[in-house]
Write an enzyme that holds these catalytic residues in place. Structure first.
Site, PDB file in Angstrom:
ATOM      1  N   GLY A  79       6.804   2.720   5.961  1.00 32.05           N
ATOM      2  CA  GLY A  79       7.394   4.035   5.796  1.00 32.05           C
ATOM      3  C   GLY A  79       7.488   4.818   7.092  1.00 32.05           C
ATOM      4  N   CYS A  80       7.059   4.221   8.183  1.00 26.91           N
ATOM      5  CA  CYS A  80       7.130   4.877   9.487  1.00 26.91           C
ATOM      6  C   CYS A  80       8.279   4.266  10.287  1.00 26.91           C
ATOM      7  CB  CYS A  80       5.827   4.684  10.259  1.00 26.91           C
ATOM      8  SG  CYS A  80       4.387   5.396   9.447  1.00 26.91           S
ATOM      9  N   ALA A  81       8.998   5.105  11.000  1.00 25.81           N
ATOM     10  CA  ALA A  81      10.088   4.609  11.838  1.00 25.81           C
ATOM     11  C   ALA A  81       9.542   3.762  12.986  1.00 25.81           C
ATOM     12  CB  ALA A  81      10.909   5.780  12.383  1.00 25.81           C
TER      13      ALA A  81
END
Length: 138
Positions: A49-51
């Site tokens: 969920g993190c870029a």
């Protein structure tokens, strides 16, 4: 319910008027964190969920109601590494029950981060907070 370490960060943010200075401070916080050993940069510690790439390695010391939470973390992006350092200041040393009671949105809101992070970064912070809360609840 903020820790003294987080309160110190909040006070520094209050002192810094310019967002450029605040960003630099976040990056400096990240640079000051110890590196996560490469052996712990594995799928089990990776935060989805993190870029950017983010790893959080939680540790729980003790048992029962007195068990305390801590974690090591790292990212390939300097600003995200700084955000990990802020989350570390917010959660490290709390009991598992206290971790679950932290209102991360409100505490991070005190820093004004919600207004100055991109949607992707905000989603990443939420994903890291969720991972921390899941570990504490387990």
């Amino acid at each position: 319910m903020a820790t003294p370490a987080f309160e110190e960060i909040a006070e520094t943010f209050d002192f810094l008027d310019d967002w450029e200075d605040r960003y630099r401070h976040v990056i400096e916080l990240g640079k000051a964190m110890p590196a996560l050993d490469a052996a712990f940069k594995v799928p089990a510690t990776k935060v989805d969920g993190c870029a950017s790439q983010v790893w959080i390695r939680p540790t729980v010391t003790g048992q029962g109601a007195d068990a305390t939470f801590d974690f090591q973390g790292e990212s390939d992006a300097m600003i995200v590494r700084g955000l990990i350092a802020i989350l570390h200041a917010l959660y490290a040393g709390l009991t598992l029950a206290e971790v679950g009671r932290v209102d991360a949105v409100a505490e991070l809101g005190r820093l004004g981060l919600n207004d100055h992070l991109s949607a992707q970064r905000s989603n990443g912070v939420r994903a890291m907070v969720e991972r921390i809360r899941q570990v504490a609840a387990a």
